[in-house]
Design a protein around this motif. Structure first.
Motif, PDB file in Angstrom:
ATOM      1  N   LYS A  61       5.269   3.991  -6.508  1.00  0.00           N
ATOM      2  CA  LYS A  61       6.299   3.060  -6.962  1.00  0.00           C
ATOM      3  C   LYS A  61       5.688   1.836  -7.599  1.00  0.00           C
ATOM      4  N   GLN A  62       4.402   1.708  -7.408  1.00  0.00           N
ATOM      5  CA  GLN A  62       3.749   0.485  -7.857  1.00  0.00           C
ATOM      6  C   GLN A  62       2.366   0.895  -8.274  1.00  0.00           C
ATOM      7  N   GLU A  93       1.734   5.953   5.775  1.00  0.00           N
ATOM      8  CA  GLU A  93       0.514   5.849   4.965  1.00  0.00           C
ATOM      9  C   GLU A  93      -0.517   6.871   5.425  1.00  0.00           C
ATOM     10  N   LYS A 123       0.996   4.145  -2.733  1.00  0.00           N
ATOM     11  CA  LYS A 123       0.733   5.535  -2.355  1.00  0.00           C
ATOM     12  C   LYS A 123       1.795   6.472  -2.892  1.00  0.00           C
ATOM     13  N   TYR A 124       3.060   6.029  -2.854  1.00  0.00           N
ATOM     14  CA  TYR A 124       4.120   6.923  -3.311  1.00  0.00           C
ATOM     15  C   TYR A 124       4.491   6.674  -4.751  1.00  0.00           C
ATOM     16  N   ARG A 160      13.811  -1.823  -1.482  1.00  0.00           N
ATOM     17  CA  ARG A 160      12.924  -0.844  -2.107  1.00  0.00           C
ATOM     18  C   ARG A 160      12.404   0.152  -1.081  1.00  0.00           C
ATOM     19  N   LEU A 197      12.923   4.111  -1.106  1.00  0.00           N
ATOM     20  CA  LEU A 197      11.794   5.036  -1.072  1.00  0.00           C
ATOM     21  C   LEU A 197      11.976   6.046   0.037  1.00  0.00           C
ATOM     22  N   ARG A 241       0.829  -1.198   0.000  1.00  0.00           N
ATOM     23  CA  ARG A 241       0.000   0.000   0.000  1.00  0.00           C
ATOM     24  C   ARG A 241       0.863   1.246   0.000  1.00  0.00           C
ATOM     25  N   VAL A 242       1.969   1.189   0.734  1.00  0.00           N
ATOM     26  CA  VAL A 242       2.840   2.369   0.765  1.00  0.00           C
ATOM     27  C   VAL A 242       3.481   2.586  -0.592  1.00  0.00           C
ATOM     28  N   PHE A 243       3.890   1.486  -1.245  1.00  0.00           N
ATOM     29  CA  PHE A 243       4.477   1.646  -2.580  1.00  0.00           C
ATOM     30  C   PHE A 243       3.478   2.269  -3.538  1.00  0.00           C
TER      31      PHE A 243
END
Lengths: 274, 282
Positions: free
Chosen positions: A264-265, B207, A261-262, B252, B256, A257-259
């Motif tokens: 990356k995914q 988040e 959100k930012y 990763r 980030l 979820r964080v990826f």
């Protein structure tokens, strides 16, 4: 009053004296009685009962169980299991019950508890305050203002209302739209709620409708709202609830979820491994 | 006059502690007896002025206000606790303690008295006693998340991390959307050595609150630490990394975090920026 016309629309002329001496006085009297009742109720209402500390503890223990069941996804599995076990065994043992020894006895007789008596007396006093003025006014209207037509209703009604609304006047042909003073009383009863909330503020005791619903529920006096609730049963129910909760940790796929959100995914892969 | 009253009411509403402002606003009111214009609110204003006077050390003013309140409400518990507070302020903790204990005897459910007693014990440094009282309070009122927060802080002063973590979990259950509580929980977990949990919680912080710098620092620290531990497994016995993600994911995440931190510090002044960059490169 002139005679009835032949057309479907019955036209009658009413004496303006009726309007002056009946219509307005009834309304004025009802407003005054309502205000009077409100003030009297404020004077008569006792203080709300002070909750016992063990009652509070009981109630909050139940809330704790609820929160745990609701928010279980925000804490890790180990913490949840720990708390679940603790609370379930506590509920089973009756640790939070007000009177642990009386756990297995049948619910306490409502009359026996002195605190309950005060609450019930207060409730009954309030109901009296509601019913007595209503009855008095109705009787007064019946006595003084019966036997003549007061108003014409702008909407048509069925024939069955004739008996109630034209109680003093025995005429087979008169339209149901023409009604007696008693129906004006009923109209006022429902209509003055708005006026009372203007004069007396939101929560007032001059509300006729509340009294009528109270009269209806007087029959079911046994059901006081939550007073002698059997906490043992509630705790057992909560325990069962907790034991079937399926714990799903909200943070299980949080990396994805964080990826997302930012940026990356593009999306969360539900079946992806960590 | 009325605008001062309004401002005072606002300060009361937001529960801010602004003794200087309150006293400045209230002084003209008290001198010219304008407080009586507030009607029923006057007593609230008096209470507010009392607390601010104690905060500022103006004990005489506080005493005067207290006399006014006592004449109006002679047998009030709320006024009684003000007596307790003024005793605390002038340094008579024992009298204050007696007053609070009396209040609790007459009425067990009096929250004001329980909380003042706990505050008194804490201010005099009797942490053990404070914790005991607070735990007793929470046994009954377990939906008071601020009390759980306070207990967590107390445990942290004694370095009792598992207990502090437990309290934070209670707070999180009641306030799941507040990222600050997750942050506290993450940091406590990191200090305990639960790196997998710490990582997840830091991620949650980030988040809930975009570009939270503390959160990203936490992620970077934890990710690197987990990597180190995996490289040399014997080093730290207390560390828990069983649930930690795969090394690729860790890399990763670390990347980030670095990126977002650089972006965050780009707007900062030069010394900050340089320090951050050097740390990040290391």
């Amino acid at each position: 009053m002139s005679g009835l016309a032949e057309s479907t629309e019955q036209v009658m002329f009413l004496d303006p004296a009726i309007r002056n001496w009946v219509l307005f006085p009834i309304t004025v009297i009802m407003v005054l009685v309502g205000v009077f009742r409100h003030q009297l109720t404020i004077l008569m209402t006792g203080e709300p009962p002070k909750p016992d500390i063990r009652d509070i503890r009981q109630a909050k223990a139940l809330i704790r169980g609820q929160i745990l069941a609701q928010s279980n996804s925000y804490i890790p599995l180990s913490s949840f299991t720990e708390r679940k076990k603790f609370l379930c065994s506590a509920f089973e043992e009756g640790d939070y019950l007000k009177n642990k020894n009386a756990k297995d006895q049948s619910p306490v007789n409502m009359m026996a508890d002195p605190k309950n008596m005060e609450v019930m007396m207060d409730g009954m006093k309030k109901q009296m305050m509601g019913i007595v003025p209503q009855t008095l006014i109705m009787g007064w209207i019946q006595f003084f203002f019966s036997g003549f037509i007061l108003i014409k209703l702008p909407f048509p009604l069925g024939l069955r209302f004739k008996q109630m609304l034209q109680s003093g006047i025995m005429t087979p042909n008169m339209d149901v739209k023409w009604v007696s003073s008693l129906s004006w009383y009923f109209i006022n009863l429902f209509g003055l709620r708005g006026v009372f909330s203007l004069i007396l503020g939101g929560e007032n005791s001059a509300d006729g409708i509340r009294d009528m619903t109270a009269m209806g529920s007087m029959g079911a006096m046994g059901q006081q709202s939550g007073q002698p609730q059997d906490y043992n049963k509630l705790f057992m129910a909560m325990k069962d609830n907790l034991s079937i909760v399926y714990h799903e940790w909200d943070l299980a796929n949080i990396e994805q979820r964080v990826f997302v959100k930012y940026g990356k995914q593009s999306r969360v892969f539900t079946s992806a491994a960590k | 006059m009325s605008s001062s009253l309004e401002l005072l009411a606002e300060i009361r509403q937001s529960s801010e502690r602004r003794p200087f402002a309150v006293l400045k606003l209230a002084e003209p009111l008290l001198n010219t007896r304008g407080v009586s214009r507030a009607g029923d609110d006057a007593w609230l204003v008096y209470e507010q002025v009392f607390v601010s006077a104690i905060d500022e050390g103006q004990i005489e003013l506080a005493k005067a206000v207290l006399v006014i309140l006592r004449t109006r409400f002679p047998s009030s518990q709320r006024v009684k606790r003000l007596y307790g507070m003024i005793n605390e302020a002038v340094g008579h903790p024992d009298e204050a303690k007696t007053i609070y204990k009396e209040m609790l005897e007459t009425d067990e459910t009096n929250i004001l008295a329980s909380k003042r007693l706990i505050a008194l014990l804490k201010s005099y440094g009797h942490i053990g006693e404070t914790v005991k009282q607070l735990v007793a309070y929470l046994d009954i009122h377990n939906n008071d998340f601020e009390a759980w927060l306070e207990l967590s802080n107390l445990y942290l002063t004694q370095n009792l991390y598992p207990q502090a973590a437990f309290c934070m979990e209670e707070v999180i259950m009641q306030q799941p959307a507040n990222h600050y509580f997750h942050l506290c929980y993450a940091e406590i977990s990191y200090s305990m050595g639960n790196f997998d949990l710490a990582l997840k919680e830091y991620l949650r912080v980030v988040e809930l609150s975009t570009d939270n710098v503390r959160g990203f620092y936490g992620i970077k620290l934890v990710a690197d630490r987990i990597r180190d531990i995996r490289a040399k497994p014997k080093r730290d016995q207390n560390a828990r990394i069983d649930d930690a993600p795969q090394p690729a994911t860790l890399d990763r995440l670390s990347q980030l975090a670095t990126e977002r931190l650089v972006a965050a510090y780009n707007g900062a002044n030069d010394t900050c920026k340089k320090t951050a960059e050097e740390w990040l490169k290391a």
